[in-house]
Scaffold this motif. Sequence first.
Motif, PDB file in Angstrom:
ATOM      1  N   ILE A 175     -57.145 -24.088  10.518  1.00 48.32           N
ATOM      2  CA  ILE A 175     -57.001 -24.348  11.376  1.00 48.32           C
ATOM      3  C   ILE A 175     -56.709 -23.758  12.406  1.00 48.32           C
ATOM      4  O   ILE A 175     -56.681 -23.245  13.313  1.00 48.32           O
ATOM      5  CB  ILE A 175     -56.617 -26.247  11.791  1.00 48.32           C
ATOM      6  CG1 ILE A 175     -56.680 -26.461  13.515  1.00 48.32           C
ATOM      7  CG2 ILE A 175     -55.429 -25.770  11.828  1.00 48.32           C
ATOM      8  CD1 ILE A 175     -58.283 -27.200  13.856  1.00 48.32           C
ATOM      9  N   GLN A 176     -55.856 -22.457  11.255  1.00 45.58           N
ATOM     10  CA  GLN A 176     -54.859 -21.395  11.862  1.00 45.58           C
ATOM     11  C   GLN A 176     -56.040 -20.596  11.879  1.00 45.58           C
ATOM     12  O   GLN A 176     -56.193 -20.423  13.847  1.00 45.58           O
ATOM     13  CB  GLN A 176     -53.872 -21.103  11.040  1.00 45.58           C
ATOM     14  CG  GLN A 176     -52.597 -21.949  10.752  1.00 45.58           C
ATOM     15  CD  GLN A 176     -52.020 -21.081   9.852  1.00 45.58           C
ATOM     16  OE1 GLN A 176     -52.233 -21.833   8.932  1.00 45.58           O
ATOM     17  NE2 GLN A 176     -50.740 -20.413  10.403  1.00 45.58           N
ATOM     18  N   ASP A 177     -57.101 -20.408  11.433  1.00 41.72           N
ATOM     19  CA  ASP A 177     -57.975 -19.212  11.711  1.00 41.72           C
ATOM     20  C   ASP A 177     -58.925 -19.602  12.620  1.00 41.72           C
ATOM     21  O   ASP A 177     -59.167 -18.951  13.972  1.00 41.72           O
ATOM     22  CB  ASP A 177     -58.659 -18.550  10.386  1.00 41.72           C
ATOM     23  CG  ASP A 177     -58.491 -17.919   9.537  1.00 41.72           C
ATOM     24  OD1 ASP A 177     -57.470 -16.729  10.033  1.00 41.72           O
ATOM     25  OD2 ASP A 177     -59.220 -18.070   8.747  1.00 41.72           O
ATOM     26  N   VAL A 178     -58.679 -20.693  13.509  1.00 40.38           N
ATOM     27  CA  VAL A 178     -59.820 -21.833  14.147  1.00 40.38           C
ATOM     28  C   VAL A 178     -59.119 -20.780  15.690  1.00 40.38           C
ATOM     29  O   VAL A 178     -59.263 -20.661  16.773  1.00 40.38           O
ATOM     30  CB  VAL A 178     -60.278 -22.934  14.031  1.00 40.38           C
ATOM     31  CG1 VAL A 178     -60.485 -23.114  15.967  1.00 40.38           C
ATOM     32  CG2 VAL A 178     -60.742 -23.544  13.713  1.00 40.38           C
ATOM     33  N   GLY A 179     -57.555 -21.403  15.867  1.00 41.77           N
ATOM     34  CA  GLY A 179     -57.032 -20.335  16.167  1.00 41.77           C
ATOM     35  C   GLY A 179     -56.768 -18.891  16.866  1.00 41.77           C
ATOM     36  O   GLY A 179     -56.754 -18.430  17.935  1.00 41.77           O
ATOM     37  N   ARG A 180     -57.204 -17.840  15.423  1.00 38.95           N
ATOM     38  CA  ARG A 180     -56.921 -16.899  15.683  1.00 38.95           C
ATOM     39  C   ARG A 180     -58.886 -16.699  15.991  1.00 38.95           C
ATOM     40  O   ARG A 180     -58.206 -14.808  16.127  1.00 38.95           O
ATOM     41  CB  ARG A 180     -56.385 -16.105  14.086  1.00 38.95           C
ATOM     42  CG  ARG A 180     -55.598 -16.089  13.510  1.00 38.95           C
ATOM     43  CD  ARG A 180     -54.976 -15.651  12.171  1.00 38.95           C
ATOM     44  NE  ARG A 180     -53.379 -15.918  11.621  1.00 38.95           N
ATOM     45  CZ  ARG A 180     -53.983 -17.059  10.559  1.00 38.95           C
ATOM     46  NH1 ARG A 180     -54.926 -17.899   9.875  1.00 38.95           N
ATOM     47  NH2 ARG A 180     -52.610 -17.527   9.898  1.00 38.95           N
ATOM     48  N   ALA A 181     -59.445 -16.939  15.986  1.00 38.39           N
ATOM     49  CA  ALA A 181     -60.965 -16.406  16.697  1.00 38.39           C
ATOM     50  C   ALA A 181     -60.668 -15.971  17.827  1.00 38.39           C
ATOM     51  O   ALA A 181     -62.075 -15.967  18.256  1.00 38.39           O
ATOM     52  CB  ALA A 181     -61.723 -17.360  15.934  1.00 38.39           C
ATOM     53  N   PHE A 182     -59.857 -17.055  18.803  1.00 40.30           N
ATOM     54  CA  PHE A 182     -59.977 -16.688  19.783  1.00 40.30           C
ATOM     55  C   PHE A 182     -60.025 -16.086  20.699  1.00 40.30           C
ATOM     56  O   PHE A 182     -61.046 -15.531  21.509  1.00 40.30           O
ATOM     57  CB  PHE A 182     -59.315 -18.228  20.735  1.00 40.30           C
ATOM     58  CG  PHE A 182     -59.071 -18.229  22.082  1.00 40.30           C
ATOM     59  CD1 PHE A 182     -60.680 -18.850  23.062  1.00 40.30           C
ATOM     60  CD2 PHE A 182     -58.279 -17.351  23.123  1.00 40.30           C
ATOM     61  CE1 PHE A 182     -60.406 -18.801  24.133  1.00 40.30           C
ATOM     62  CE2 PHE A 182     -58.524 -17.744  24.012  1.00 40.30           C
ATOM     63  CZ  PHE A 182     -59.041 -17.803  24.823  1.00 40.30           C
ATOM     64  N   LEU A 183     -59.398 -14.438  21.006  1.00 40.55           N
ATOM     65  CA  LEU A 183     -58.837 -13.706  21.208  1.00 40.55           C
ATOM     66  C   LEU A 183     -59.714 -12.682  20.863  1.00 40.55           C
ATOM     67  O   LEU A 183     -60.499 -12.273  22.125  1.00 40.55           O
ATOM     68  CB  LEU A 183     -57.378 -13.467  20.752  1.00 40.55           C
ATOM     69  CG  LEU A 183     -56.508 -13.878  21.729  1.00 40.55           C
ATOM     70  CD1 LEU A 183     -54.213 -13.297  21.603  1.00 40.55           C
ATOM     71  CD2 LEU A 183     -56.343 -13.969  23.524  1.00 40.55           C
ATOM     72  N   PRO A 184     -60.055 -12.470  19.418  1.00 36.55           N
ATOM     73  CA  PRO A 184     -61.414 -11.575  19.676  1.00 36.55           C
ATOM     74  C   PRO A 184     -62.761 -12.400  20.153  1.00 36.55           C
ATOM     75  O   PRO A 184     -63.565 -11.617  19.807  1.00 36.55           O
ATOM     76  CB  PRO A 184     -61.076 -11.016  18.276  1.00 36.55           C
ATOM     77  CG  PRO A 184     -60.502 -12.323  17.509  1.00 36.55           C
ATOM     78  CD  PRO A 184     -59.503 -12.927  18.061  1.00 36.55           C
ATOM     79  N   ALA A 185     -62.596 -13.754  19.965  1.00 40.80           N
ATOM     80  CA  ALA A 185     -64.070 -13.634  20.255  1.00 40.80           C
ATOM     81  C   ALA A 185     -64.213 -13.538  21.868  1.00 40.80           C
ATOM     82  O   ALA A 185     -65.373 -13.611  22.539  1.00 40.80           O
ATOM     83  CB  ALA A 185     -64.240 -15.720  20.067  1.00 40.80           C
ATOM     84  N   PHE A 186     -63.533 -13.373  23.276  1.00 41.40           N
ATOM     85  CA  PHE A 186     -62.866 -14.325  24.172  1.00 41.40           C
ATOM     86  C   PHE A 186     -62.526 -12.987  25.076  1.00 41.40           C
ATOM     87  O   PHE A 186     -63.290 -12.169  25.757  1.00 41.40           O
ATOM     88  CB  PHE A 186     -62.063 -15.349  24.463  1.00 41.40           C
ATOM     89  CG  PHE A 186     -62.402 -14.942  25.662  1.00 41.40           C
ATOM     90  CD1 PHE A 186     -62.845 -15.916  26.562  1.00 41.40           C
ATOM     91  CD2 PHE A 186     -60.800 -15.155  26.964  1.00 41.40           C
ATOM     92  CE1 PHE A 186     -63.429 -16.037  28.752  1.00 41.40           C
ATOM     93  CE2 PHE A 186     -60.936 -15.243  28.476  1.00 41.40           C
ATOM     94  CZ  PHE A 186     -62.171 -15.560  29.236  1.00 41.40           C
ATOM     95  N   LEU A 187     -62.103 -12.004  24.440  1.00 38.00           N
ATOM     96  CA  LEU A 187     -61.350 -10.882  25.187  1.00 38.00           C
ATOM     97  C   LEU A 187     -62.265  -9.816  24.878  1.00 38.00           C
ATOM     98  O   LEU A 187     -62.468  -8.485  26.169  1.00 38.00           O
ATOM     99  CB  LEU A 187     -60.349  -9.964  24.427  1.00 38.00           C
ATOM    100  CG  LEU A 187     -59.075 -11.222  24.871  1.00 38.00           C
ATOM    101  CD1 LEU A 187     -57.287  -9.958  23.677  1.00 38.00           C
ATOM    102  CD2 LEU A 187     -58.237 -11.140  25.994  1.00 38.00           C
TER     103      LEU A 187
END
Length: 296
Positions: A223-235
Amino acid sequence: MNQPFDDRKARAAAWFRDLRDQIVAAFEALEDTQTTGPFATLPPGRFEVTQTTRSAEDGSDAGGGLMSVMRGGRVFEKVGVNISTVYGQLGARAQKAMAARGIPGMESDPRFWASGISLVAHMQNPHCPAVHMNTRMFWTPHAWWFGGGSDLNPCIEYPEDTAHFHAVQKQHCDRHDPAYYPRFKAWADEYFYIPHRQRARGVGGIFLDDHNTGDWEADFAFIQDVGRAFLPAFLPVTEKRRDTPWTEDDRNTQLIHRGLYAEYNLVYDRGTKFGLETGHDANAVLMSLPPLAKWV
Protein backbone atom coordinates in the motif's frame (compact mmCIF):
# COMPACT_ATOMS: atom_id res chain seq x y z
CA MET A 1 -4.33 -9.04 18.48
CA ASN A 2 -4.52 -5.49 19.91
CA GLN A 3 -0.97 -5.10 21.25
CA PRO A 4 1.02 -5.76 18.07
CA PHE A 5 -1.43 -3.66 16.11
CA ASP A 6 -0.83 -0.58 18.27
CA ASP A 7 2.60 -0.24 16.64
CA ARG A 8 1.27 -1.12 13.21
CA LYS A 9 -1.49 1.45 13.46
CA ALA A 10 1.05 4.11 14.41
CA ARG A 11 3.33 3.18 11.50
CA ALA A 12 0.47 3.29 9.02
CA ALA A 13 -0.81 6.66 10.26
CA ALA A 14 2.73 8.09 10.13
CA TRP A 15 3.16 6.89 6.54
CA PHE A 16 -0.07 8.52 5.39
CA ARG A 17 1.08 11.79 7.00
CA ASP A 18 4.47 11.55 5.30
CA LEU A 19 2.86 10.89 1.92
CA ARG A 20 0.59 13.88 2.45
CA ASP A 21 3.61 16.09 3.14
CA GLN A 22 5.38 14.88 -0.01
CA ILE A 23 2.37 15.57 -2.22
CA VAL A 24 1.64 19.00 -0.72
CA ALA A 25 5.26 20.04 -1.29
CA ALA A 26 5.23 18.75 -4.88
CA PHE A 27 1.97 20.53 -5.73
CA GLU A 28 3.13 23.84 -4.26
CA ALA A 29 6.38 23.50 -6.24
CA LEU A 30 4.29 22.97 -9.39
CA GLU A 31 2.47 26.22 -8.64
CA ASP A 32 5.79 28.06 -8.25
CA THR A 33 7.06 26.91 -11.66
CA GLN A 34 3.89 27.90 -13.57
CA THR A 35 5.05 31.20 -15.11
CA THR A 36 3.07 31.23 -18.39
CA GLY A 37 -0.58 31.03 -19.35
CA PRO A 38 -3.72 32.91 -18.25
CA PHE A 39 -3.26 32.17 -14.53
CA ALA A 40 0.48 32.95 -14.29
CA THR A 41 -0.20 36.41 -12.86
CA LEU A 42 -1.97 34.90 -9.84
CA PRO A 43 0.03 34.26 -6.68
CA PRO A 44 1.21 30.66 -6.61
CA GLY A 45 -1.37 28.53 -4.86
CA ARG A 46 -0.84 27.44 -1.30
CA PHE A 47 -2.70 24.92 0.85
CA GLU A 48 -4.91 26.11 3.65
CA VAL A 49 -4.70 23.58 6.47
CA THR A 50 -7.58 22.95 8.86
CA GLN A 51 -7.80 20.42 11.65
CA THR A 52 -10.81 18.13 11.40
CA THR A 53 -12.53 16.21 14.16
CA ARG A 54 -14.85 13.27 14.50
CA SER A 55 -17.12 13.03 17.53
CA ALA A 56 -18.62 9.84 18.84
CA GLU A 57 -22.36 9.70 19.51
CA ASP A 58 -21.71 10.42 23.19
CA GLY A 59 -19.72 13.51 22.29
CA SER A 60 -16.31 12.06 23.16
CA ASP A 61 -13.26 12.53 20.98
CA ALA A 62 -13.05 9.94 18.23
CA GLY A 63 -10.10 11.15 16.20
CA GLY A 64 -9.69 13.54 13.32
CA GLY A 65 -7.09 14.73 10.88
CA LEU A 66 -5.93 17.50 8.58
CA MET A 67 -7.84 18.96 5.65
CA SER A 68 -5.44 20.68 3.24
CA VAL A 69 -7.14 22.55 0.39
CA MET A 70 -5.73 24.82 -2.32
CA ARG A 71 -8.17 26.99 -4.28
CA GLY A 72 -7.66 29.24 -7.28
CA GLY A 73 -4.02 28.47 -7.99
CA ARG A 74 -2.07 28.80 -11.22
CA VAL A 75 -2.32 25.07 -12.01
CA PHE A 76 -4.97 23.78 -9.59
CA GLU A 77 -8.45 25.25 -9.50
CA LYS A 78 -9.14 23.18 -6.40
CA VAL A 79 -7.14 20.37 -4.82
CA GLY A 80 -7.54 18.71 -1.46
CA VAL A 81 -5.13 16.38 0.32
CA ASN A 82 -6.73 15.06 3.50
CA ILE A 83 -5.47 12.69 6.16
CA SER A 84 -7.41 11.29 9.07
CA THR A 85 -7.19 8.77 11.86
CA VAL A 86 -10.54 7.93 13.41
CA TYR A 87 -11.74 5.33 15.88
CA GLY A 88 -14.62 4.33 18.08
CA GLN A 89 -17.60 2.04 17.62
CA LEU A 90 -19.42 1.48 14.38
CA GLY A 91 -23.12 2.28 14.31
CA ALA A 92 -25.77 -0.22 13.29
CA ARG A 93 -25.69 0.66 9.58
CA ALA A 94 -21.91 0.41 9.40
CA GLN A 95 -21.97 -2.89 11.32
CA LYS A 96 -24.43 -4.24 8.79
CA ALA A 97 -22.16 -3.12 5.94
CA MET A 98 -19.19 -4.88 7.56
CA ALA A 99 -21.22 -8.07 7.99
CA ALA A 100 -22.15 -7.89 4.30
CA ARG A 101 -18.44 -7.79 3.49
CA GLY A 102 -17.88 -11.00 5.41
CA ILE A 103 -16.51 -9.54 8.66
CA PRO A 104 -17.97 -11.52 11.59
CA GLY A 105 -18.50 -10.46 15.18
CA MET A 106 -19.11 -6.74 14.71
CA GLU A 107 -22.42 -6.87 16.57
CA SER A 108 -20.67 -8.17 19.70
CA ASP A 109 -17.58 -5.93 19.47
CA PRO A 110 -18.07 -3.03 17.03
CA ARG A 111 -14.80 -1.23 17.73
CA PHE A 112 -12.89 0.10 14.73
CA TRP A 113 -9.83 2.18 13.81
CA ALA A 114 -9.14 3.67 10.40
CA SER A 115 -6.42 5.87 8.98
CA GLY A 116 -5.71 7.08 5.49
CA ILE A 117 -5.05 9.77 2.93
CA SER A 118 -7.51 11.02 0.32
CA LEU A 119 -6.69 13.34 -2.58
CA VAL A 120 -8.73 14.91 -5.37
CA ALA A 121 -7.39 17.53 -7.80
CA HIS A 122 -9.46 19.65 -10.20
CA MET A 123 -7.30 21.58 -12.66
CA GLN A 124 -7.45 25.05 -14.20
CA ASN A 125 -6.50 23.94 -17.73
CA PRO A 126 -9.11 21.58 -19.25
CA HIS A 127 -6.30 19.66 -20.95
CA CYS A 128 -4.90 18.68 -17.53
CA PRO A 129 -6.76 15.68 -16.13
CA ALA A 130 -8.46 15.64 -12.77
CA VAL A 131 -7.14 12.90 -10.51
CA HIS A 132 -8.08 10.95 -7.41
CA MET A 133 -5.93 8.92 -5.02
CA ASN A 134 -6.45 7.38 -1.62
CA THR A 135 -4.89 4.71 0.54
CA ARG A 136 -6.07 3.52 3.93
CA MET A 137 -5.80 0.94 6.68
CA PHE A 138 -8.86 -0.34 8.53
CA TRP A 139 -8.79 -2.36 11.75
CA THR A 140 -11.41 -4.12 13.87
CA PRO A 141 -10.88 -6.72 16.62
CA HIS A 142 -11.96 -9.29 14.03
CA ALA A 143 -10.03 -8.30 10.90
CA TRP A 144 -7.75 -5.73 9.29
CA TRP A 145 -7.18 -4.67 5.71
CA PHE A 146 -5.77 -2.08 3.35
CA GLY A 147 -7.52 -0.34 0.48
CA GLY A 148 -7.28 2.47 -1.99
CA GLY A 149 -5.92 3.23 -5.40
CA SER A 150 -5.52 5.99 -7.94
CA ASP A 151 -7.45 6.90 -11.08
CA LEU A 152 -7.20 9.54 -13.80
CA ASN A 153 -10.19 11.63 -14.90
CA PRO A 154 -9.48 13.65 -18.04
CA CYS A 155 -12.26 15.59 -19.73
CA ILE A 156 -10.12 15.64 -22.88
CA GLU A 157 -8.26 12.35 -23.12
CA TYR A 158 -4.77 11.93 -24.50
CA PRO A 159 -4.08 8.19 -25.00
CA GLU A 160 -0.37 8.65 -24.26
CA ASP A 161 -1.19 10.23 -20.90
CA THR A 162 -3.50 7.35 -20.03
CA ALA A 163 -0.80 4.87 -21.04
CA HIS A 164 1.80 6.63 -18.86
CA PHE A 165 -0.46 6.75 -15.82
CA HIS A 166 -1.26 3.04 -16.10
CA ALA A 167 2.36 2.06 -16.79
CA VAL A 168 3.51 3.65 -13.53
CA GLN A 169 0.73 1.90 -11.60
CA LYS A 170 1.71 -1.42 -13.15
CA GLN A 171 5.40 -0.90 -12.36
CA HIS A 172 4.68 -0.34 -8.68
CA CYS A 173 2.22 -3.24 -8.48
CA ASP A 174 4.63 -5.63 -10.22
CA ARG A 175 7.18 -5.11 -7.44
CA HIS A 176 4.86 -7.13 -5.21
CA ASP A 177 2.90 -9.52 -7.42
CA PRO A 178 2.49 -9.56 -11.23
CA ALA A 179 -1.14 -10.53 -10.72
CA TYR A 180 -1.93 -7.33 -8.79
CA TYR A 181 -2.09 -4.82 -11.63
CA PRO A 182 -4.51 -6.69 -13.93
CA ARG A 183 -6.68 -7.60 -10.96
CA PHE A 184 -6.81 -4.11 -9.49
CA LYS A 185 -7.13 -2.40 -12.87
CA ALA A 186 -10.21 -4.52 -13.59
CA TRP A 187 -11.56 -3.67 -10.14
CA ALA A 188 -11.08 0.06 -10.85
CA ASP A 189 -12.88 -0.27 -14.18
CA GLU A 190 -15.81 -1.85 -12.36
CA TYR A 191 -15.77 0.39 -9.29
CA PHE A 192 -15.47 3.74 -11.08
CA TYR A 193 -18.33 2.99 -13.45
CA ILE A 194 -21.44 5.20 -13.31
CA PRO A 195 -24.43 2.90 -13.90
CA HIS A 196 -27.02 5.63 -14.43
CA ARG A 197 -24.80 7.20 -17.12
CA GLN A 198 -23.64 3.86 -18.52
CA ARG A 199 -20.06 5.06 -18.71
CA ALA A 200 -16.83 5.17 -16.76
CA ARG A 201 -15.95 8.16 -14.60
CA GLY A 202 -12.53 8.47 -16.22
CA VAL A 203 -9.80 6.32 -17.77
CA GLY A 204 -9.23 4.17 -14.71
CA GLY A 205 -6.20 3.22 -12.73
CA ILE A 206 -6.19 0.72 -9.87
CA PHE A 207 -8.57 0.08 -6.99
CA LEU A 208 -8.48 -2.43 -4.15
CA ASP A 209 -10.27 -2.98 -0.87
CA ASP A 210 -10.31 -5.55 1.93
CA HIS A 211 -6.69 -6.36 1.02
CA ASN A 212 -5.34 -8.84 3.56
CA THR A 213 -3.01 -11.63 2.45
CA GLY A 214 -2.29 -12.60 6.06
CA ASP A 215 1.12 -10.89 5.91
CA TRP A 216 0.70 -7.38 7.34
CA GLU A 217 4.25 -6.27 6.55
CA ALA A 218 3.95 -7.31 2.91
CA ASP A 219 0.54 -5.68 2.56
CA PHE A 220 1.76 -2.47 4.22
CA ALA A 221 4.76 -2.36 1.86
CA PHE A 222 2.39 -2.75 -1.08
CA ILE A 223 0.00 0.00 0.00
CA GLN A 224 3.00 2.30 0.45
CA ASP A 225 3.98 1.64 -3.16
CA VAL A 226 0.42 2.40 -4.27
CA GLY A 227 0.94 5.81 -2.66
CA ARG A 228 4.46 6.23 -4.04
CA ALA A 229 3.18 5.63 -7.57
CA PHE A 230 0.98 8.70 -7.49
CA LEU A 231 3.41 11.56 -8.09
CA PRO A 232 5.43 9.91 -10.89
CA ALA A 233 2.17 8.86 -12.55
CA PHE A 234 0.46 12.26 -12.34
CA LEU A 235 3.08 15.02 -12.35
CA PRO A 236 4.57 14.35 -15.83
CA VAL A 237 1.10 14.40 -17.39
CA THR A 238 0.29 17.71 -15.71
CA GLU A 239 3.62 19.26 -16.63
CA LYS A 240 3.06 18.25 -20.26
CA ARG A 241 -0.47 19.68 -20.54
CA ARG A 242 -0.54 22.73 -18.27
CA ASP A 243 0.48 25.18 -21.04
CA THR A 244 -1.80 23.73 -23.75
CA PRO A 245 -4.05 26.48 -25.17
CA TRP A 246 -7.73 25.93 -24.45
CA THR A 247 -11.05 27.34 -25.63
CA GLU A 248 -14.41 28.08 -24.06
CA ASP A 249 -15.67 24.85 -25.61
CA ASP A 250 -12.89 23.01 -23.78
CA ARG A 251 -13.93 24.68 -20.52
CA ASN A 252 -17.55 23.70 -21.13
CA THR A 253 -16.47 20.09 -21.68
CA GLN A 254 -14.52 20.23 -18.42
CA LEU A 255 -17.48 21.54 -16.41
CA ILE A 256 -19.83 18.89 -17.78
CA HIS A 257 -17.30 16.16 -16.99
CA ARG A 258 -17.03 17.49 -13.44
CA GLY A 259 -20.77 16.93 -13.12
CA LEU A 260 -20.13 13.24 -13.71
CA TYR A 261 -17.47 13.29 -11.01
CA ALA A 262 -19.84 14.92 -8.53
CA GLU A 263 -22.62 12.44 -9.31
CA TYR A 264 -20.35 9.48 -8.73
CA ASN A 265 -18.94 10.74 -5.44
CA LEU A 266 -22.35 11.59 -4.01
CA VAL A 267 -24.15 8.44 -5.15
CA TYR A 268 -21.64 5.59 -5.23
CA ASP A 269 -18.34 6.36 -3.51
CA ARG A 270 -17.69 4.14 -0.45
CA GLY A 271 -15.44 6.66 1.26
CA THR A 272 -18.05 9.41 1.06
CA LYS A 273 -20.71 7.15 2.51
CA PHE A 274 -18.45 5.87 5.30
CA GLY A 275 -17.25 9.35 6.27
CA LEU A 276 -20.73 10.81 6.50
CA GLU A 277 -22.23 7.79 8.27
CA THR A 278 -19.50 7.71 10.93
CA GLY A 279 -19.75 11.40 11.79
CA HIS A 280 -16.52 12.74 10.29
CA ASP A 281 -16.25 16.42 9.35
CA ALA A 282 -18.62 16.87 6.39
CA ASN A 283 -16.43 19.51 4.75
CA ALA A 284 -13.50 17.12 4.75
CA VAL A 285 -15.61 14.24 3.43
CA LEU A 286 -17.02 16.39 0.60
CA MET A 287 -13.67 17.99 -0.24
CA SER A 288 -13.64 15.88 -3.40
CA LEU A 289 -16.43 17.88 -5.04
CA PRO A 290 -15.35 20.29 -7.79
CA PRO A 291 -15.51 24.06 -7.27
CA LEU A 292 -17.69 24.47 -10.38
CA ALA A 293 -19.62 21.94 -12.44
CA LYS A 294 -22.31 21.95 -15.10
CA TRP A 295 -25.16 19.75 -16.23
CA VAL A 296 -26.72 19.82 -19.68
